[in-house]
Design an enzyme around this catalytic site. Sequence first.
Site, PDB file in Angstrom:
ATOM      1  N   GLY A  16      -7.468  -5.541   1.297  1.00 58.73           N
ATOM      2  CA  GLY A  16      -6.362  -5.216   2.279  1.00 58.73           C
ATOM      3  C   GLY A  16      -7.065  -4.111   3.264  1.00 58.73           C
ATOM      4  O   GLY A  16      -7.068  -3.039   2.995  1.00 58.73           O
ATOM      5  N   ALA A  18      -5.636  -3.363   6.699  1.00 62.09           N
ATOM      6  CA  ALA A  18      -4.838  -2.572   7.463  1.00 62.09           C
ATOM      7  C   ALA A  18      -5.600  -1.384   7.842  1.00 62.09           C
ATOM      8  O   ALA A  18      -6.526  -0.861   7.055  1.00 62.09           O
ATOM      9  CB  ALA A  18      -3.288  -2.703   7.197  1.00 62.09           C
ATOM     10  N   THR A  41      -6.848 -11.922   6.201  1.00 63.20           N
ATOM     11  CA  THR A  41      -6.979 -12.441   7.717  1.00 63.20           C
ATOM     12  C   THR A  41      -8.597 -11.953   7.928  1.00 63.20           C
ATOM     13  O   THR A  41      -8.830 -10.769   8.105  1.00 63.20           O
ATOM     14  CB  THR A  41      -6.121 -11.551   8.597  1.00 63.20           C
ATOM     15  OG1 THR A  41      -5.062 -12.027   8.335  1.00 63.20           O
ATOM     16  CG2 THR A  41      -6.442 -12.118  10.106  1.00 63.20           C
ATOM     17  N   VAL A  83      -2.329  -3.295  -0.045  1.00 64.35           N
ATOM     18  CA  VAL A  83      -1.412  -4.282   0.679  1.00 64.35           C
ATOM     19  C   VAL A  83      -0.018  -3.967   0.501  1.00 64.35           C
ATOM     20  O   VAL A  83       0.307  -2.968  -0.268  1.00 64.35           O
ATOM     21  CB  VAL A  83      -1.766  -5.624  -0.084  1.00 64.35           C
ATOM     22  CG1 VAL A  83      -3.215  -6.104   0.129  1.00 64.35           C
ATOM     23  CG2 VAL A  83      -1.595  -5.705  -1.565  1.00 64.35           C
ATOM     24  N   LYS A  84       0.745  -4.589   1.361  1.00 66.01           N
ATOM     25  CA  LYS A  84       2.245  -4.415   1.407  1.00 66.01           C
ATOM     26  C   LYS A  84       2.963  -4.506  -0.210  1.00 66.01           C
ATOM     27  O   LYS A  84       2.404  -5.333  -1.019  1.00 66.01           O
ATOM     28  CB  LYS A  84       2.941  -5.104   2.154  1.00 66.01           C
ATOM     29  CG  LYS A  84       4.154  -4.682   2.853  1.00 66.01           C
ATOM     30  CD  LYS A  84       4.499  -5.754   3.922  1.00 66.01           C
ATOM     31  CE  LYS A  84       5.975  -5.107   4.324  1.00 66.01           C
ATOM     32  NZ  LYS A  84       6.852  -6.147   4.818  1.00 66.01           N
ATOM     33  N   ALA A  85       3.660  -3.342  -0.547  1.00 69.42           N
ATOM     34  CA  ALA A  85       4.336  -3.329  -1.993  1.00 69.42           C
ATOM     35  C   ALA A  85       5.201  -4.807  -2.025  1.00 69.42           C
ATOM     36  O   ALA A  85       5.586  -5.393  -1.131  1.00 69.42           O
ATOM     37  CB  ALA A  85       5.260  -2.172  -2.232  1.00 69.42           C
ATOM     38  N   SER A 137      -1.937   9.757  -0.300  1.00 69.68           N
ATOM     39  CA  SER A 137      -1.188  10.414   0.483  1.00 69.68           C
ATOM     40  C   SER A 137      -2.047  11.124   1.809  1.00 69.68           C
ATOM     41  O   SER A 137      -3.197  11.485   1.297  1.00 69.68           O
ATOM     42  CB  SER A 137      -0.141  11.437   0.201  1.00 69.68           C
ATOM     43  OG  SER A 137       0.547  12.193   1.187  1.00 69.68           O
ATOM     44  N   GLY A 138      -1.720  10.922   2.894  1.00 72.24           N
ATOM     45  CA  GLY A 138      -2.267  11.550   3.898  1.00 72.24           C
ATOM     46  C   GLY A 138      -2.539  10.703   5.196  1.00 72.24           C
ATOM     47  O   GLY A 138      -3.121  11.176   6.267  1.00 72.24           O
ATOM     48  N   LYS A 192       3.977   9.882  -6.368  1.00 66.19           N
ATOM     49  CA  LYS A 192       3.811   9.613  -5.141  1.00 66.19           C
ATOM     50  C   LYS A 192       5.260   9.385  -4.411  1.00 66.19           C
ATOM     51  O   LYS A 192       5.584   9.834  -3.242  1.00 66.19           O
ATOM     52  CB  LYS A 192       2.745   8.483  -4.851  1.00 66.19           C
ATOM     53  CG  LYS A 192       2.882   7.980  -3.225  1.00 66.19           C
ATOM     54  CD  LYS A 192       2.308   9.062  -2.330  1.00 66.19           C
ATOM     55  CE  LYS A 192       1.778   8.637  -1.097  1.00 66.19           C
ATOM     56  NZ  LYS A 192       2.907   7.659  -0.206  1.00 66.19           N
ATOM     57  N   HIS A 195       6.893  12.739  -4.174  1.00 60.73           N
ATOM     58  CA  HIS A 195       6.092  13.369  -2.984  1.00 60.73           C
ATOM     59  C   HIS A 195       6.466  12.946  -1.584  1.00 60.73           C
ATOM     60  O   HIS A 195       6.928  13.834  -0.870  1.00 60.73           O
ATOM     61  CB  HIS A 195       4.659  13.127  -3.097  1.00 60.73           C
ATOM     62  CG  HIS A 195       3.896  13.164  -1.803  1.00 60.73           C
ATOM     63  ND1 HIS A 195       4.166  12.488  -0.460  1.00 60.73           N
ATOM     64  CD2 HIS A 195       3.012  14.202  -1.588  1.00 60.73           C
ATOM     65  CE1 HIS A 195       3.190  12.843   0.232  1.00 60.73           C
ATOM     66  NE2 HIS A 195       2.378  13.925  -0.066  1.00 60.73           N
ATOM     67  N   ASN A 196       6.806  11.717  -1.386  1.00 59.74           N
ATOM     68  CA  ASN A 196       7.690  11.261  -0.245  1.00 59.74           C
ATOM     69  C   ASN A 196       8.983  11.648   0.064  1.00 59.74           C
ATOM     70  O   ASN A 196       9.434  11.868   0.998  1.00 59.74           O
ATOM     71  CB  ASN A 196       7.595   9.590  -0.367  1.00 59.74           C
ATOM     72  CG  ASN A 196       6.042   9.174   0.151  1.00 59.74           C
ATOM     73  OD1 ASN A 196       5.136   9.803  -0.123  1.00 59.74           O
ATOM     74  ND2 ASN A 196       5.952   7.821   0.555  1.00 59.74           N
ATOM     75  N   GLU A 199       8.764  14.901   1.055  1.00 62.50           N
ATOM     76  CA  GLU A 199       8.510  14.839   2.456  1.00 62.50           C
ATOM     77  C   GLU A 199       9.731  14.723   3.371  1.00 62.50           C
ATOM     78  O   GLU A 199       9.833  15.424   4.526  1.00 62.50           O
ATOM     79  CB  GLU A 199       7.498  13.631   2.667  1.00 62.50           C
ATOM     80  CG  GLU A 199       7.042  13.453   4.037  1.00 62.50           C
ATOM     81  CD  GLU A 199       5.799  12.381   3.713  1.00 62.50           C
ATOM     82  OE1 GLU A 199       6.066  11.390   4.641  1.00 62.50           O
ATOM     83  OE2 GLU A 199       4.944  12.092   3.146  1.00 62.50           O
TER      84      GLU A 199
END
Length: 490
Positions: A16, A18, A41, A83-85, A137-138, A192, A195-196, A199
């Site tokens: 993955g 990205a 890809t 990768v995307k959830a 995170s970061g 996490k 945490h978000n 945020e």
Amino acid sequence: MQGRTMAPPTRIGLAGLAVMGQNLALNIAEKGFPISVYNRTTSKVDETVERAKQEGDLPLFGFHDPESFVQSIQKPRVIIMLVKAGAPVDQTIKTLSAYMEKGDCIIDGGNEWYENTERREKEMSGLGLLYLGMGVSGGEEGARNGPSLMPGGSFEAYKYIEDILLKVAAQVSDSGPCVTYIGKGGSGNFVKMVHNGIEYGDMQLIAEAYDVLKSVGKLSNEELRSVFSEWNRGELLSFLIEITADIFGIKDDKGEGYLVDKVLDKTGMKGTGKWTVQQAADLSIAAPTIAASLDSRFLSGLKEERVEAAKVFKSGGFGDILTDQTVDKAKLIDDVRQALYASKICSYAQGMNLIRAKSIEKGWDLKLGELARIWKGGCIIRAIFLDRIKKAYDRNPDLANLLVDPEFAKEIIDRQSAWRRVVCLAINSGISTPGMSSSLAYFDTYRRERVPANLVQAQRDYFGAHTYERVDMEGSFHTEWFKIAKQLKN
């Protein structure tokens, strides 16, 4: 195989690519761990291999097909997915696990719903594979130079890669690498997620501070940059305050003035904030600051409606600001700083209480002080303030609420007058500060021995016979309120 010449088996794999995936892979390679990378890809594979060459000829090896990718990793194999959830995670697991063997391990580094991680861990153990859900995170910069890592799930799997994670994570001089084994099951993803949520609250509170200073205090962007830079040298020292100061200093490259003024006031979201508020409701944990930040994002999305509403209320004499009062700028700046800090304590108290409630429900045995420690570096909410939170839980691991820790209690007492002044000023000026207001309401409710819930409970018993308890005797009571009220009326 793409990139460097034939490699011996690599230490770890990452699927993955990205930007987050690329950056984490390069970080791992830079720390001296040879890594294999794969992406559906294939152009992304070549791009990552090229970056590895340019960024120091790093030991990174690219593969265009899943089989050779999996085979290139030393046993027991460890593969991180970024990768995307949701469905893409299941698809990637299916693709990779076809070539994996008993004892191998998959780590999901995405923002996944914790129950999906628990389901996958069960499915993987049926195949003899180990599984971890790891919060990362970061952002892009953190992934490349040192994120905060929150791995949960198989402890055996964590032990496989502990040496890598300890080097790859952000390093904080006085408290070590920003990673720890969080706990069993989906605990890493859950932590996490919260945490978000915290945020979201932090960003909303900062936006409200900006609104009050700009709209009532009439501060220019240059003044705002200077104020936030100054705040970033004191108790509010944090990544979000630092980047806020940066934002105020950036000129528009496509026109006149400052870029921040050209950004559309419509906030996007990915879902972790919503999940946090839903979990809080499920667990009966009050999280009004986080909920207010979510509501503010929903309302920001109604841009067209707000434009029309402004016209309707303008004709009724409502300007953007109700009272154009002259304020003492220096005093306002100091008050807003104190209000922001006090509100922030409430937001973190809510997040920590939610984590504790879930930990009790699931038997995760999460250590709140340790979570504060690993959030001190690398992650988006990193702040000097987290050191205070860690110390509060070190002093008392069973602390009911951060608000009653002696140090935080004193800080709130010292700041509450300024906090109330800011909220009153905002209300009188017609500026919404839902984060600061709900934080203050949370504090004022929590600190009061008696609240008006007795009336609500009496109402519930009146119309629904839900019963009530009494302050002066044990037991459960029901009163025929309707009959008594009828008699009194006759």
